[in-house]
Design a protein around this motif. Sequence first.
Motif, PDB file in Angstrom:
ATOM      1  N   GLY A 108      15.549 -49.026 -20.249  1.00 27.73           N
ATOM      2  CA  GLY A 108      15.149 -48.606 -18.913  1.00 27.73           C
ATOM      3  C   GLY A 108      16.113 -49.116 -17.866  1.00 27.73           C
ATOM      4  N   ASN A 109      15.602 -49.924 -16.948  1.00 30.58           N
ATOM      5  CA  ASN A 109      16.407 -50.456 -15.851  1.00 30.58           C
ATOM      6  C   ASN A 109      16.657 -51.951 -15.985  1.00 30.58           C
ATOM      7  N   LYS A 255       5.274 -37.759 -39.545  1.00 28.18           N
ATOM      8  CA  LYS A 255       5.644 -39.036 -38.926  1.00 28.18           C
ATOM      9  C   LYS A 255       7.164 -39.079 -38.766  1.00 28.18           C
ATOM     10  N   THR A 256       7.608 -39.217 -37.521  1.00 28.33           N
ATOM     11  CA  THR A 256       9.032 -39.140 -37.199  1.00 28.33           C
ATOM     12  C   THR A 256       9.453 -40.378 -36.435  1.00 28.33           C
ATOM     13  N   VAL A 257      10.622 -40.915 -36.763  1.00 26.30           N
ATOM     14  CA  VAL A 257      11.140 -42.102 -36.081  1.00 26.30           C
ATOM     15  C   VAL A 257      12.455 -41.728 -35.400  1.00 26.30           C
ATOM     16  N   ARG A 258      12.499 -41.892 -34.091  1.00 25.91           N
ATOM     17  CA  ARG A 258      13.701 -41.611 -33.295  1.00 25.91           C
ATOM     18  C   ARG A 258      14.473 -42.916 -33.109  1.00 25.91           C
ATOM     19  N   VAL A 259      15.664 -42.990 -33.670  1.00 24.49           N
ATOM     20  CA  VAL A 259      16.464 -44.208 -33.597  1.00 24.49           C
ATOM     21  C   VAL A 259      17.554 -44.025 -32.540  1.00 24.49           C
ATOM     22  N   GLY A 260      17.753 -45.039 -31.714  1.00 24.11           N
ATOM     23  CA  GLY A 260      18.767 -44.973 -30.665  1.00 24.11           C
ATOM     24  C   GLY A 260      18.347 -45.768 -29.459  1.00 24.11           C
ATOM     25  N   ASN A 261      19.237 -45.870 -28.505  1.00 25.59           N
ATOM     26  CA  ASN A 261      18.978 -46.608 -27.277  1.00 25.59           C
ATOM     27  C   ASN A 261      17.854 -45.937 -26.494  1.00 25.59           C
ATOM     28  N   PRO A 262      16.745 -46.652 -26.202  1.00 31.51           N
ATOM     29  CA  PRO A 262      15.628 -46.047 -25.468  1.00 31.51           C
ATOM     30  C   PRO A 262      16.025 -45.475 -24.119  1.00 31.51           C
ATOM     31  N   SER A 263      17.084 -46.029 -23.503  1.00 34.99           N
ATOM     32  CA  SER A 263      17.504 -45.524 -22.191  1.00 34.99           C
ATOM     33  C   SER A 263      18.089 -44.125 -22.289  1.00 34.99           C
ATOM     34  N   ASP A 268       9.190 -38.358 -22.860  1.00 34.17           N
ATOM     35  CA  ASP A 268       8.236 -37.779 -23.812  1.00 34.17           C
ATOM     36  C   ASP A 268       8.495 -38.235 -25.247  1.00 34.17           C
ATOM     37  N   ASN A 269       9.742 -38.625 -25.533  1.00 28.34           N
ATOM     38  CA  ASN A 269      10.099 -39.019 -26.892  1.00 28.34           C
ATOM     39  C   ASN A 269      10.037 -40.526 -27.140  1.00 28.34           C
ATOM     40  N   LEU A 270       9.797 -41.298 -26.087  1.00 33.54           N
ATOM     41  CA  LEU A 270       9.787 -42.763 -26.251  1.00 33.54           C
ATOM     42  C   LEU A 270       8.748 -43.220 -27.271  1.00 33.54           C
ATOM     43  N   LYS A 271       7.616 -42.520 -27.337  1.00 35.22           N
ATOM     44  CA  LYS A 271       6.554 -42.928 -28.283  1.00 35.22           C
ATOM     45  C   LYS A 271       7.003 -42.778 -29.731  1.00 35.22           C
ATOM     46  N   PHE A 272       8.029 -41.950 -29.960  1.00 35.81           N
ATOM     47  CA  PHE A 272       8.540 -41.787 -31.328  1.00 35.81           C
ATOM     48  C   PHE A 272       9.693 -42.747 -31.632  1.00 35.81           C
ATOM     49  N   SER A 273      10.204 -43.434 -30.601  1.00 37.23           N
ATOM     50  CA  SER A 273      11.382 -44.276 -30.782  1.00 37.23           C
ATOM     51  C   SER A 273      11.082 -45.462 -31.691  1.00 37.23           C
TER      52      SER A 273
END
Length: 625
Positions: A108-109, A255-263, A268-273
């Motif tokens: 985030g910030n 069930k999906t996992v999004r890998v990477g920098n949250p920023s 909408d995709n943060l819940k999958f991060s």
Amino acid sequence: MSEEIYTSYFNGLKQLLSIEKKEDQQLYETEIKHQSIQERKASGITWYPIFIKSEYYGFADYLCLDIERKYESDSISLFSTGDKVEVFTQQESNKEDALIGTVLNCSGNVMTIQLQVDEAPHWLKEGKIGVNRLFDLYSYEVMESTLDYWKELKLPLAKQKLRSVLLKEVLPSRKKNTTLLLPKQLDKAQQESFQHALETEDVAVIHGPPGTGKTTTLVEIVKALHERGERVLVCAASNAAVDVLTERIAASGIKTVRVGNPSKVTEDNLKFSLSMQVTGHTNYSVVRELHKRADEFYRMANKYHRNFGREERDQRKAILKEAKALKQQAESHRIHIQEQVLTQGSIVTCTPVVSEQKELKNIEFDVLLFDEAGQALEPITWIPIKKVSRVIFCGDHLQLPPTVKSEEAQKNGLAISLMEKLSYVEGISSMLKTQYRMHQTIMQYSSGYFYGDQLIAHESVASRKLSDPVVSFIDTAGTGYEEQLVKSPFGLKNDGERVLVGKIVNELLEQFSHSVSIGVISPYKQQVLQLKEDFIQHKNIQVQTVDSFQGQEKDIIIISLVRSNDKQDIGFLKDLRRMNVAITRARKKLVIIGDSGTIGIHPFYEGLIQFIDQSSGYRSAYEWL
């Protein structure tokens, strides 16, 4: 292929990559040097002002800063964990004293930076502090090491076979599956691509022209692979494309996992991060408690001044040692939770470079599904292939090409994607042919010029329009609407076309109220910046470059081509794949503004103007003067 040929192939790619890296770095550093702070902030490579939340001594007694940006917190940020940065001051007496560091964490910030100093300069406490993102060498380093990996002769057998097919040494193979159930919601061409992808034993290419339902097809493929119990790595050339796929796959119930920098992940995709799934895990409270205790020890250690006696120094070392031990315990627990999350989710999504980061370093998958593969540099494409034995490439090599900044590297083939090289190999590629976006007239010229007239407009969109003509060309020849070169930042604009766009948009808004979505596109960034100022109050009007509009669509698209000169120089309007993207974004109405005297010298634009004229869409800009 012999070892010498493998070595030659990948060393050749590495050499082109080295040329590109040098050019990219020079352009980046020149851009930073000539841009103001406001311009750098707008492009996402600078935070200013920043506020220092805390200072402490971390690994090897290097100074660490926890910083935050409180103003303009919703603006773009390109910072990632691992980035090289410089912390600078705008205080007049200290402007030359920038500190070099590395981003340890960015969310985030809030950012944590480890500086390459062991003591804070006095100006850190005086305000007017900012941070610049320095040139990204990491991605190039990963690509270089990946090319070194693939040129080795003694790879695992599955990797050797896959490399042989990808380099066209061996033909691809398929294992026919007579029991495979084809999804009824897919059209015939989509079903054929689905079947090809599920039956391939090594490589399949799905060629998806504009609006042909590529993402829908990919989600069905992922669902089928998941039902077979296979682990799938899903990559794409951009974070935006990864986010779209993540959301669509997760919406299908997997069930999906999004890998990477949250920023860099959409809200909408943060819940999958991965980070959110780890911190939301039931056992994560243990990690929080260990971090809390470690921070207390760090605060105790930081109470000591830099000039102290041996006894105090020993005490400080002991406290720091305990703090580091607690941090290590916390990290050990966090990694264990992270491994649980990654193994429980059979679908992992990320960009290619992220697939090589420590979170996924030792994790293998069965299949790689690589979207937007036609836009990816070949060296970056080879990164996630290291983790699989089968690959499904998806995209359209006749739309946006890979971005190559070095003219030399481009001329020598770096702008040709691996997907494009494979698309012409017999038995690898299947093409989607029914498009669900455009009126048939909007589709027609692109279909004929790029796709051999194979595209068919689905009955639901074939006749869908707002008014006649569906496609218009507004010719500025003779009006004096000439292009202008803007020196800082460098770029071209055309004020006459800018005014004309405004008049046309107002006409359309009066005609259709505000019930339609409008996109304004230009291939030139400077023109886009000017047009954005004109439409800043219109929320339903989106103004972007061609590249930024990839994957999007609007009811009405207006294109400002900008080029108008006596030399008939059309610059990178010669990149016809970008124009293919531009003219296929509209659903119901397409308006193109340009100077026929300048662009008409090129066969593509000459043909386009003739096609529009035959469709009764040719008009002169004099009508608006």
